[in-house]
Write a protein that holds these residues in place. Sequence first.
Motif, PDB file in Angstrom:
ATOM      1  N   ILE A 130       0.870  -1.199  -0.061  1.00  0.00           N
ATOM      2  CA  ILE A 130      -0.054  -0.098   0.060  1.00  0.00           C
ATOM      3  C   ILE A 130       0.738   1.115   0.151  1.00  0.00           C
ATOM      4  N   LYS A 131       0.533   2.353  -0.675  1.00  0.00           N
ATOM      5  CA  LYS A 131       1.445   3.284  -0.899  1.00  0.00           C
ATOM      6  C   LYS A 131       1.131   4.288   0.442  1.00  0.00           C
ATOM      7  N   ASN A 132       1.993   4.838   0.755  1.00  0.00           N
ATOM      8  CA  ASN A 132       1.849   5.714   2.084  1.00  0.00           C
ATOM      9  C   ASN A 132       1.886   7.109   1.592  1.00  0.00           C
ATOM     10  N   GLU A 133       1.055   7.889   2.306  1.00  0.00           N
ATOM     11  CA  GLU A 133       0.940   9.358   1.899  1.00  0.00           C
ATOM     12  C   GLU A 133       2.377  10.059   2.261  1.00  0.00           C
ATOM     13  N   ASP A 134       3.200   9.534   3.198  1.00  0.00           N
ATOM     14  CA  ASP A 134       4.546  10.364   3.393  1.00  0.00           C
ATOM     15  C   ASP A 134       5.664  10.036   2.640  1.00  0.00           C
ATOM     16  N   ASP A 135       5.278   9.096   1.615  1.00  0.00           N
ATOM     17  CA  ASP A 135       6.442   8.636   0.755  1.00  0.00           C
ATOM     18  C   ASP A 135       6.539   9.486  -0.112  1.00  0.00           C
ATOM     19  N   ALA A 136       7.633  10.313  -0.328  1.00  0.00           N
ATOM     20  CA  ALA A 136       7.875  11.398  -1.460  1.00  0.00           C
ATOM     21  C   ALA A 136       8.061  10.653  -2.720  1.00  0.00           C
ATOM     22  N   ASN A 137       8.616   9.680  -2.791  1.00  0.00           N
ATOM     23  CA  ASN A 137       9.124   9.084  -4.056  1.00  0.00           C
ATOM     24  C   ASN A 137       7.736   8.345  -4.965  1.00  0.00           C
ATOM     25  N   SER A 138       6.710   8.535  -4.274  1.00  0.00           N
ATOM     26  CA  SER A 138       5.482   7.848  -5.137  1.00  0.00           C
ATOM     27  C   SER A 138       4.484   9.261  -5.368  1.00  0.00           C
ATOM     28  N   SER A 139       3.649   8.717  -6.409  1.00  0.00           N
ATOM     29  CA  SER A 139       2.651   9.766  -6.717  1.00  0.00           C
ATOM     30  C   SER A 139       1.654   9.850  -5.644  1.00  0.00           C
ATOM     31  N   PRO A 140       0.975  11.140  -5.725  1.00  0.00           N
ATOM     32  CA  PRO A 140      -0.055  11.397  -4.501  1.00  0.00           C
ATOM     33  C   PRO A 140      -1.216  10.520  -4.378  1.00  0.00           C
ATOM     34  N   LEU A 141      -1.596  10.235  -3.317  1.00  0.00           N
ATOM     35  CA  LEU A 141      -2.920   9.289  -3.001  1.00  0.00           C
ATOM     36  C   LEU A 141      -3.935  10.173  -3.587  1.00  0.00           C
ATOM     37  N   ASP A 142      -4.797   9.440  -4.312  1.00  0.00           N
ATOM     38  CA  ASP A 142      -6.252   9.892  -4.494  1.00  0.00           C
ATOM     39  C   ASP A 142      -6.942  10.132  -3.306  1.00  0.00           C
ATOM     40  N   PHE A 143      -8.477  10.371  -3.492  1.00  0.00           N
ATOM     41  CA  PHE A 143      -8.993  10.704  -2.222  1.00  0.00           C
ATOM     42  C   PHE A 143      -9.337   9.273  -1.623  1.00  0.00           C
ATOM     43  N   ALA A 144      -9.722   8.431  -2.324  1.00  0.00           N
ATOM     44  CA  ALA A 144     -10.255   7.126  -1.738  1.00  0.00           C
ATOM     45  C   ALA A 144      -8.940   6.476  -1.040  1.00  0.00           C
ATOM     46  N   GLN A 145      -8.043   6.582  -1.516  1.00  0.00           N
ATOM     47  CA  GLN A 145      -6.780   6.175  -0.779  1.00  0.00           C
ATOM     48  C   GLN A 145      -6.488   6.677   0.409  1.00  0.00           C
ATOM     49  N   THR A 146      -6.428   8.090   0.357  1.00  0.00           N
ATOM     50  CA  THR A 146      -6.319   8.897   1.656  1.00  0.00           C
ATOM     51  C   THR A 146      -7.307   8.667   2.776  1.00  0.00           C
ATOM     52  N   VAL A 147      -8.475   8.517   2.376  1.00  0.00           N
ATOM     53  CA  VAL A 147      -9.612   7.934   3.146  1.00  0.00           C
ATOM     54  C   VAL A 147      -9.324   6.589   3.836  1.00  0.00           C
ATOM     55  N   CYS A 148      -9.051   5.686   3.044  1.00  0.00           N
ATOM     56  CA  CYS A 148      -8.972   4.303   3.709  1.00  0.00           C
ATOM     57  C   CYS A 148      -7.530   4.195   4.242  1.00  0.00           C
ATOM     58  N   THR A 149      -6.476   4.666   4.024  1.00  0.00           N
ATOM     59  CA  THR A 149      -5.133   4.544   4.473  1.00  0.00           C
ATOM     60  C   THR A 149      -5.176   5.134   5.778  1.00  0.00           C
ATOM     61  N   LYS A 150      -5.685   6.319   6.174  1.00  0.00           N
ATOM     62  CA  LYS A 150      -5.946   6.737   7.274  1.00  0.00           C
ATOM     63  C   LYS A 150      -6.839   6.046   8.319  1.00  0.00           C
ATOM     64  N   TRP A 151      -7.811   5.651   7.842  1.00  0.00           N
ATOM     65  CA  TRP A 151      -8.716   4.841   8.301  1.00  0.00           C
ATOM     66  C   TRP A 151      -8.143   3.528   8.920  1.00  0.00           C
ATOM     67  N   GLU A 152      -7.303   2.989   8.083  1.00  0.00           N
ATOM     68  CA  GLU A 152      -6.874   1.507   8.587  1.00  0.00           C
ATOM     69  C   GLU A 152      -5.606   1.834   9.380  1.00  0.00           C
ATOM     70  N   ASN A 153      -4.865   2.701   9.245  1.00  0.00           N
ATOM     71  CA  ASN A 153      -3.752   3.184   9.911  1.00  0.00           C
ATOM     72  C   ASN A 153      -4.193   3.482  11.684  1.00  0.00           C
ATOM     73  N   THR A 154      -5.398   4.148  11.627  1.00  0.00           N
ATOM     74  CA  THR A 154      -5.977   4.428  12.977  1.00  0.00           C
ATOM     75  C   THR A 154      -6.275   3.038  13.606  1.00  0.00           C
ATOM     76  N   ALA A 155      -6.976   2.445  12.880  1.00  0.00           N
ATOM     77  CA  ALA A 155      -7.700   1.170  13.561  1.00  0.00           C
ATOM     78  C   ALA A 155      -6.427   0.267  14.000  1.00  0.00           C
ATOM     79  N   LEU A 156      -5.485   0.110  13.197  1.00  0.00           N
ATOM     80  CA  LEU A 156      -4.006  -0.703  13.673  1.00  0.00           C
ATOM     81  C   LEU A 156      -3.634  -0.279  14.858  1.00  0.00           C
ATOM     82  N   LEU A 157      -3.949   0.843  15.505  1.00  0.00           N
ATOM     83  CA  LEU A 157      -3.236   1.279  16.647  1.00  0.00           C
ATOM     84  C   LEU A 157      -3.704   0.702  17.990  1.00  0.00           C
ATOM     85  N   ALA A 158      -4.941  -0.035  17.507  1.00  0.00           N
ATOM     86  CA  ALA A 158      -5.651  -0.957  18.609  1.00  0.00           C
ATOM     87  C   ALA A 158      -4.887  -2.309  18.904  1.00  0.00           C
ATOM     88  N   GLN A 159      -3.978  -2.783  17.849  1.00  0.00           N
ATOM     89  CA  GLN A 159      -3.480  -4.163  17.718  1.00  0.00           C
ATOM     90  C   GLN A 159      -2.508  -4.091  19.117  1.00  0.00           C
TER      91      GLN A 159
END
Length: 305
Positions: A130-159
């Motif tokens: 999965i592309k990371n929004e902090d990766d300067a070497n990759s193209s910018p995330l589209d909106f759906a990617q941005t929504v889901c990436t932060k959604w997942e990363n937040t949920a994983l903090l409960a692991q």
Amino acid sequence: MNILVTGGTGFIGKALLPHFNHDHIIVLSRNPAMAYQRLGHHIKVISSIEELSDFNDIDVIINLAGEPIVNKRWSNKQKQIICESRWAITDAIVDKINVSSNPPHTFISGSAVGIYGDQKSNQFDESLQIKNEDDANSSPLDFAQTVCTKWENTALLAQSDKTRVCLLRTGIVLAKHGGALAKMLPAYQLGLGGPLGDGKQYFPWIHLQDMVKGILFLLKNPEAQGAFNFTAPTPVTNKEFSQTLARVLHRPHILSTPAWLLKIGLGESASLLLDGQRALPAKLESQGFHFCYPELEHALKNTLN
């Protein structure tokens, strides 16, 4: 078990809840009166997470809440509503899990195959990075990617060693009275349905019954954790989907909607219809899950008949 469900009044939540006949269900809803009307009075409804002092008595949390992403044009205000309806509740749940001395053993949280971005005709499973929004070497995330990436990363903090986290990377859920298919049906029933754009984009789908069955499978399988593609094992192109739907409805299939028209009408959100994800449910199947509806025509016939 004591099970907390967010998004319980949505069409996936309403299909899921009847399977918990012998469990104590708490549903989070902004409108408790409506929730009781839709779901019955055998459940408990709360309007805020703050009504629970902690999660020490909760065994499972199933987080399905979120403003529908396809209902309206993506104005800046609508984007904010889409994001906050997912991120804020997930963040509040994770915070309360992490301060509970006896937290839920399972946290199942929503996501979508949109996290992968437009993959053209490339076939992939959960191992795709999965592309990371902090990766300067990759193209910018589209909106759906941005929504889901932060959604997942937040949920994983409960692991933790006390709580396992499962993420539902969901495709188009086929149901007659909810979701994308319900919005498509009127045009197809009038003989006006057809492919979107060139129709070559892959259309990841899953039958509502398999969606519910998959959530129950993760709940009952203590080894399951991480991201799971909730998509049928036979993804099809948008053109194939459109042809099959027209055939099942015994309607003609002669029209199409050009990409430029979708972009004018829907703006940025047209990407949801024109981008493709040929996603395979490798993790679900490798852990022993069997789809009731692996083939599209059978799934549509069951849904519509």
